[in-house]
Each structure stands twice: as structure tokens, then as C-alpha cells.
Design a protein around this motif. Structure first.
Motif, PDB file in Angstrom:
ATOM      1  N   LEU A  85       0.979  15.563  -6.967  1.00  0.00           N
ATOM      2  CA  LEU A  85      -0.168  14.660  -7.115  1.00  0.00           C
ATOM      3  C   LEU A  85      -0.640  14.595  -8.568  1.00  0.00           C
ATOM      4  CD1 LEU A  85      -2.333  15.421  -3.948  1.00  0.00           C
ATOM      5  CD2 LEU A  85      -0.739  13.550  -4.336  1.00  0.00           C
ATOM      6  N   VAL A  86      -0.645  15.734  -9.258  1.00  0.00           N
ATOM      7  CA  VAL A  86      -1.027  15.741 -10.671  1.00  0.00           C
ATOM      8  C   VAL A  86      -0.048  14.894 -11.486  1.00  0.00           C
ATOM      9  CG1 VAL A  86      -1.295  17.187 -12.713  1.00  0.00           C
ATOM     10  CG2 VAL A  86      -2.218  17.951 -10.527  1.00  0.00           C
ATOM     11  N   GLN A  87       1.240  15.016 -11.174  1.00  0.00           N
ATOM     12  CA  GLN A  87       2.228  14.199 -11.871  1.00  0.00           C
ATOM     13  C   GLN A  87       2.043  12.719 -11.564  1.00  0.00           C
ATOM     14  OE1 GLN A  87       5.875  15.958 -10.461  1.00  0.00           O
ATOM     15  NE2 GLN A  87       5.760  17.708 -11.860  1.00  0.00           N
ATOM     16  N   ALA A  88       1.728  12.405 -10.303  1.00  0.00           N
ATOM     17  CA  ALA A  88       1.489  11.009  -9.932  1.00  0.00           C
ATOM     18  C   ALA A  88       0.259  10.451 -10.638  1.00  0.00           C
ATOM     19  CB  ALA A  88       1.324  10.894  -8.413  1.00  0.00           C
ATOM     20  N   ARG A  89      -0.777  11.294 -10.790  1.00  0.00           N
ATOM     21  CA  ARG A  89      -1.977  10.858 -11.508  1.00  0.00           C
ATOM     22  C   ARG A  89      -1.670  10.575 -12.976  1.00  0.00           C
ATOM     23  NH1 ARG A  89      -6.115  12.838 -14.612  1.00  0.00           N
ATOM     24  NH2 ARG A  89      -8.201  11.995 -14.157  1.00  0.00           N
ATOM     25  N   THR A  90      -0.857  11.419 -13.587  1.00  0.00           N
ATOM     26  CA  THR A  90      -0.469  11.179 -14.976  1.00  0.00           C
ATOM     27  C   THR A  90       0.303   9.871 -15.108  1.00  0.00           C
ATOM     28  OG1 THR A  90      -0.357  13.565 -15.368  1.00  0.00           O
ATOM     29  CG2 THR A  90       0.783  12.154 -16.940  1.00  0.00           C
ATOM     30  N   SER A  91       1.225   9.616 -14.179  1.00  0.00           N
ATOM     31  CA  SER A  91       1.983   8.362 -14.209  1.00  0.00           C
ATOM     32  C   SER A  91       1.068   7.158 -14.031  1.00  0.00           C
ATOM     33  CB  SER A  91       3.050   8.373 -13.112  1.00  0.00           C
ATOM     34  OG  SER A  91       3.972   9.424 -13.311  1.00  0.00           O
ATOM     35  N   GLU A  92       0.069   7.297 -13.161  1.00  0.00           N
ATOM     36  CA  GLU A  92      -0.856   6.185 -12.934  1.00  0.00           C
ATOM     37  C   GLU A  92      -1.704   5.913 -14.178  1.00  0.00           C
ATOM     38  OE1 GLU A  92      -1.635   3.205 -10.167  1.00  0.00           O
ATOM     39  OE2 GLU A  92      -0.184   4.846 -10.175  1.00  0.00           O
ATOM     40  N   LEU A  93      -2.110   6.974 -14.877  1.00  0.00           N
ATOM     41  CA  LEU A  93      -2.842   6.788 -16.133  1.00  0.00           C
ATOM     42  C   LEU A  93      -1.982   6.092 -17.179  1.00  0.00           C
ATOM     43  CD1 LEU A  93      -4.733  10.192 -16.435  1.00  0.00           C
ATOM     44  CD2 LEU A  93      -5.781   7.932 -16.245  1.00  0.00           C
TER      45      LEU A  93
END
Length: 383
Positions: free
Chosen positions: A104-112
């Protein structure tokens, strides 16, 4: 036997009725998990081993499922096969939650990053002025852009704190071609980021509750510089609360994690010392902890400096990468000893390497280096 769980239960009972006491099976990712659980929970076996397929390869030309089963049974009978590390159920549950949080942290970084790309396409360069688009000031500006505000000066007035000292540059950075399409994409990205933030918070609460039985071990790990509460939980979820039960020595653990130097020697020549591929979850955690440890005065920071200078100096990015892996290796060895002995970390100190030097030998070495550079050295005792 088919692979439905009810059928697998019957398979475990049938094997028990046939007098089977030891079972070995290849690890096939998530597909081997139901088979393992059925054998452990519904069979009466002295040992169930899940083996790395790369470690039990047969000779070429004999690759059939039946031949593989025979070969695996023969290796087990001779005691030539070693099972993979299977954590206890409570550790496995924590591992699943922590690994999902990492995703989820990686997905949040990608979304940013996607949000930043949309702003760049619209000509909005606020990330050139602000430290990050995740600040409260930037969030307010993006929300205003979505709501229809396009005047750069009005948007710049939403800046808070230190950003208000950059009002002139901020006004120029907020002048672009932001349209309805960009507003839609930004809205979707922000909603997704907010949703991911909520999920991460929920997982943090769940991890804290699940770590209650292992709080003593986690507190021991946090005595090591660079390892915080979240990193300690991640380490425990990967190697368990008692790594000595499966890994006889710290060297076995380091090899399993892929942090120790590799061996590739033939005809008396060593061609490479590149670390082997190991556990893909604990490796990045230990490297991240190692970078954090280099910011604390002590033995680990001195070790990092020593390795950097040995591999080429601070101007070399490769030297720093090699040095940080060496520090991560040392930290994993420390983790094994801390958990195996139940004692907190005792820092050897930043002067550990300098105090172990022979003063006379070090003096001769430095004098010879100066003389090699063309200097005449005269030594006089200090007052």
C-alpha cells in the motif's frame, strides 16, 4: 488426489494410514500452502518439509512429475534435503499484514507520482518551489485548482509557513493550462491517496495489536541504531521471534537473506563476490535500516565510513552501495545475536577501529605515504 482442501484432508489421513512418517514437497508459492496446511493439521507426521525447488533438482532429461516425486522421496530418505523456513501461524499472520502495508505504501508513492505528472502536464510547477506536493499548502492549492480557481496570485495566497517567503516564485509556478481533464484526474488521484492513507492507518493499528505477544523482542531490536518500531516488526515477521531455532548461526541467516558475500571460485580464482539472491522482503528492510544507522554516531557509522573508503571513497556511488550492504549484513548478524541471547545491543563505539590500531605501525604507514608523495617527514613528540 485433487487439490480441493477437503480432498487434501483425506490425502493426509490416507498417508498416515499407510505408515508415512516424513513428507517432503516442493515449494510452489501460494499453491503449496493449502497442501502444507492439510498435511500439518490433518496428518500424523513427524516432519513435513517444504523444499526449495532449486535445491532438489534432478539430473537433466528426467523431468516428469512422477520422477520428481521419486527423487524427492529418495533425497528425504537419505537425509539430503532441508526444508524452507516456515514461520509459526501467529508470525505468518503478522507477515501477511506487514507485507500488504508495504504494498500500500508503494501504491501511494506511485499515485503521488501520477498526481505530479498530471500537474506537470498542466504546466503547474509547484513541486519546483515546494519541498513536496504532499504538504498542506500544496494540497490546498490543488483543491482550489480542482474547484475552478485559476488565478496564480490567489492560489499563492494559500501558502502556509515557510512557503510564504517564496510567493513570487510560487505565483509563476502556479500559472499553467490546468483544464477540466486535469481537474478530474487530480480529484481521482487525491481520493485514491486518501483511501490508501486510511488503509495504512488501519493496518498500523492492526500490526500494533498483533505485535503484543512479541513486544519484548521488538523492544530489543529497537536498541539497535537505525531500527525503529515498524522496522523491528517487519524483521520479526520475516525471521520469527527466535531465529536461532531455524538458523543455527548468524551466517545461515545472512545467507538466507542474501546479504552476505557470494562465493564463486574456480581453479583458484574468485570471479565474483556479489551477494546471492535471498529473501526479497527482509533485504530492503535491512538496507533501509542501515542507511538510517549511518546517521547515528557509533560503531555502525564508523563501519560504513571504513567500507566506503575501502571501496573507492564518497565520490563513488558504487562504493556507498557496497558499503551499505556490508553494514546491513552486520546489522542482521547483530539482530540474530540480540534475539538469540535476549540481550540489548551494546554499541562498540565510534572509536572502535581507531583504538585497535597499533600506533607505531600506523605512524610508519602514514610516514611512508607522505614520503611516496615527495615529502620529507620529521617526527617530533607532542608536548
Amino acid at each position: 488426489f485433487k487439490t480441493f482442501y477437503g480432498v487434501l484432508r483425506e490425502a493426509a489421513k490416507w498417508l498416515t494410514s499407510q505408515g508415512v512418517t516424513h513428507v517432503a514437497m516442493e515449494a510452489t508459492g501460494i499453491y503449496s500452502a493449502p497442501v502444507l496446511h492439510a498435511l500439518v493439521e490433518h496428518g500424523d507426521f513427524a516432519q513435513v518439509l517444504v523444499c526449495n525447488a532449486a535445491h532438489v533438482k534432478n539430473v537433466p532429461g528426467r523431468k516428469t512429475d512422477y520422477a520428481d516425486a521419486e527423487w524427492l522421496a529418495h533425497l528425504l530418505e537419505c537425509g539430503l534435503v532441508r526444508g524452507s523456513f516456515i514461520p509459526p501461524a501467529e508470525i505468518k499472520a503478522v507477515r501477511d499484514v506487514i507485507r500488504y502495508r508495504t504494498k500500500l505504501v508503494q501504491a501511494r508513492t506511485s499515485e503521488l507520482q501520477r498526481l505530479g505528472n498530471v500537474l506537470q502536464d498542466a504546466g503547474i510547477k509547484m513541486d519546483s518551489v515546494a519541498s513536496s506536493i504532499t504538504t498542506k499548502s500544496c494540497r490546498s492549492m490543488i483543491e482550489s485548482l480542482i474547484d475552478g480557481e485559476r488565478r496564480p496570485t490567489v492560489l499563492a495566497e494559500l501558502a502556509r509557513g515557510k512557503m510564504r517567503t517564496k510567493m513570487a516564485d510560487l505565483s509563476r509556478a502556479l500559472e499553467g493550462r490546468f483544464g477540466e481533464h486535469h481537474a478530474l484526474m487530480c480529484r481521482l488521484h487525491l481520493d485514491h491517496i486518501d483511501h490508501l492513507d486510511e488503509m495504512i492507518v488501519r493496518l498500523d493499528v492492526q500490526i500494533e495489536a498483533m505485535m503484543t505477544p512479541f513486544r519484548a523482542q521488538r523492544d530489543l531490536l529497537t536498541t539497535i541504531p537505525g531500527i525503529g518500531a515498524k522496522a523491528a516488526a517487519a524483521i520479526l515477521s520475516e525471521i520469527g521471534q527466535d531465529p536461532a531455532a531455524f538458523f543455527p548461526t548468524a551466517a545461515h541467516l545472512s545467507s538466507w537473506a542474501g546479504l552476505c558475500p557470494g562465493n564463486h571460485e574456480s581453479a583458484g580464482k574468485r570471479s565474483s563476490g556479489k551477494p546471492r539472491k535471498g529473501n526479497r522482503q527482509i533485504h530492503p528492510v535491512m538496507v533501509e535500516c542501515a542507511w538510517s544507522a549511518t546517521r547515528h554516531e557509533g560503531y555502525l557509522k564508523s563501519l560504513f565510513h571504513r567500507h566506503v573508503m575501502k571501496f573507492g571513497g564518497y565520490r563513488s556511488a558504487a562504493a556507498k552501495k557496497k558499503a551499505i550492504v556490508a553494514v546491513a549484513h552486520t546489522m542482521l548478524v547483530v539482530v540474530w545475536h540480540v534475539l538469540a541471547t535476549g540481550t540489548a545491543f551494546d554499541d562498540l563505539g565510534a572509536d572502535y577501529f581507531t583504538t585497535r590500531l597499533d600506533p607505531e605501525r600506523e605512524t610508519r604507514r602514514l610516514v611512508s605515504k607522505l614520503e611516496a608523495l615527495g615529502h620529507t617527514v620529521t617526527l617530533a613528540p607532542a608536548a
